[in-house]
Design an enzyme around this catalytic site. Structure first.
Site, PDB file in Angstrom:
ATOM      1  N   GLU A 216       0.853  -1.190   0.000  1.00  9.30           N
ATOM      2  CA  GLU A 216       0.000   0.000   0.000  1.00  9.30           C
ATOM      3  C   GLU A 216       0.885   1.235   0.000  1.00  9.30           C
ATOM      4  O   GLU A 216       1.066   1.892  -1.020  1.00  9.30           O
ATOM      5  CB  GLU A 216      -0.937  -0.002   1.213  1.00  9.30           C
ATOM      6  CG  GLU A 216      -1.882   1.197   1.235  1.00  9.30           C
ATOM      7  CD  GLU A 216      -2.659   1.316   2.539  1.00  9.30           C
ATOM      8  OE1 GLU A 216      -3.668   2.042   2.542  1.00  9.30           O
ATOM      9  OE2 GLU A 216      -2.256   0.711   3.556  1.00  9.30           O
ATOM     10  N   ASP A 323     -11.972  -0.982   3.525  1.00 12.15           N
ATOM     11  CA  ASP A 323     -10.893  -0.486   4.377  1.00 12.15           C
ATOM     12  C   ASP A 323     -11.456   0.265   5.576  1.00 12.15           C
ATOM     13  O   ASP A 323     -11.462  -0.256   6.692  1.00 12.15           O
ATOM     14  CB  ASP A 323      -9.924   0.390   3.595  1.00 12.15           C
ATOM     15  CG  ASP A 323      -8.580   0.558   4.295  1.00 12.15           C
ATOM     16  OD1 ASP A 323      -8.305  -0.191   5.253  1.00 12.15           O
ATOM     17  OD2 ASP A 323      -7.790   1.420   3.872  1.00 12.15           O
TER      18      ASP A 323
END
Length: 383
Positions: A216, A323
């Site tokens: 990420e 998320d």
């Protein structure tokens, strides 16, 4: 990955919220209701940017939409602050399950870091028990409404801290009280999974599964460490695995009808990308969050440049997640809608992505098979 049983996808002329969904990457402290934050903050004396639910929700979304993972993570100061008591943790967990069910989620793995909830004197075991109490209460509420949902805890260690072994032992200790997996989260860049190598070894010795935030804010080195040191069965986000894929374009033959010149691409997977794809290691991709945090900055600025479609077309085990529902201002239904609008996905695509998630869950095999069957049957009845 199981092949969808739907032969042909009908038009998407119905509410996607009705589709059964599987959520693998959803943070407990990133999914609070603004009104709940305000009430809990008042009870503990925590000062918020706003005491109006609408304005507070907007503040979270604007603060998160900065293109910086560091600033994105700063928004959690306010949510974590109101999750320091048994009552606060249980309420947040219960409402979280209710909100998942309202979004059509039938199975959810909820991740959170117990070490962040000790400011009011609770122990690690007490906070895990409080969250489980809330999750159980949420499941009961959903079942009373005639729906079904199952959830589990992904016990998470903060990667910048030094409590990995302690949190791994906590997770294993609660494996029969709702804990189904382990994760490390927080600032990824500069904090490789190798920091927790001993903890991951402990988990492996106790046959306890792990998913690891990687790919990420950091790239291939982080992913490689997650695979080797973390023995990761899934990659949290993992979107930067696309940096290990090269596409070379060359001109194809002239089209005799319109004299337009087409191009074809030659795709080459690097060793890490090949390993991840060929072994079906799940990518817990969070489209809107990836755009907000700058995780896909190397591929372009808009959601249309997100490499998830390329990964999906190349056969990677792509799953779709939210998320942080509060920070990103999204639901899983809306993430599906985004894929339909951006990449022209149809029901077959949404089904395959959902089955990917179901099969990559940390459920026991028999329960996993039952979940897959339920999802397939529901989609088949849409035809």
């Amino acid at each position: 990955m199981t092949e969808p049983i739907v032969d042909a996808a009908p038009a998407l002329d119905f509410d996607l919220k009705r589709l059964p969904k599987v959520s693998l990457h959803d943070h407990l402290d990133g999914g609070l209701r603004p009104a709940t934050i305000i009430e809990l903050a008042d009870a503990v004396g925590h000062v918020l940017p706003s005491t109006d639910p609408v304005a507070l929700g907007q503040w979270f979304r604007e603060s998160a939409d900065s293109g910086s993972l560091v600033r994105y993570l700063e928004t959690f100061d306010h949510t974590v602050a109101v999750m320091q008591t048994k009552e606060g943790l249980a309420r947040v967990a219960r409402e979280f399950v209710e909100d998942l069910a309202d979004d059509g989620v039938v199975y959810g793995e909820i991740r959170w870091a117990p070490e962040q909830h000790l400011q009011k004197g609770l122990t690690l075991d007490e906070v895990v028990e409080a969250v489980q109490e809330g999750l159980d209460a949420g499941v009961a509420v959903v079942e009373e409404s005639g729906r079904q949902i199952r959830v589990g805890q992904l016990i998470t260690a903060m990667r910048h801290a030094d409590r990995g072994q302690e949190i791994a032992e906590l997770a294993v200790r609660h494996r029969y009280n709702g804990a189904i997996g382990f994760d490390i989260a927080g600032a990824e860049d500069g904090f490789l999974p190798s920091r927790f190598k001993d903890a991951f070894t402990y988990l492996a010795e106790h046959n306890f599964p792990a998913t690891v935030h990687a790919g990420e804010a950091a790239g291939l080195e982080s992913i490689q460490s997650a695979l080797v040191d973390g023995r990761a069965l899934r990659l949290g986000h993992g979107v930067r695995i696309a940096e290990d894929i090269s596409v070379e374009f060359e001109d194809a033959d002239q089209d005799s009808d319109d004299d337009a010149e087409d191009t074809v691409g030659m795709v080459t997977l690097g060793e890490v990308a090949g390993w991840v794809r060929d072994r079906g290691i799940a990518l817990e991709i969070c489209p809107s969050s990836n755009l907000q945090t700058g995780a896909i900055a190397n591929f372009g600025e808009g959601i249309e440049n997100h490499p998830l479609d390329m990964l999906y077309q190349l056969g990677f085990n792509v799953t779709i997640n939210t998320d942080n529902r509060l920070m990103s201002g999204v639901t899983l239904t809306e993430e599906f809608e985004l894929l339909v609008e951006t990449f022209d996905y149809d029901l077959d695509d949404l089904l395959e992505l959902t089955l990917n998630a179901a099969e990559s869950s940390f459920l026991p095999l028999d329960e996993k098979e039952a979940l897959v069957e339920y999802i397939n049957d529901t989609y088949a009845n849409l035809a």
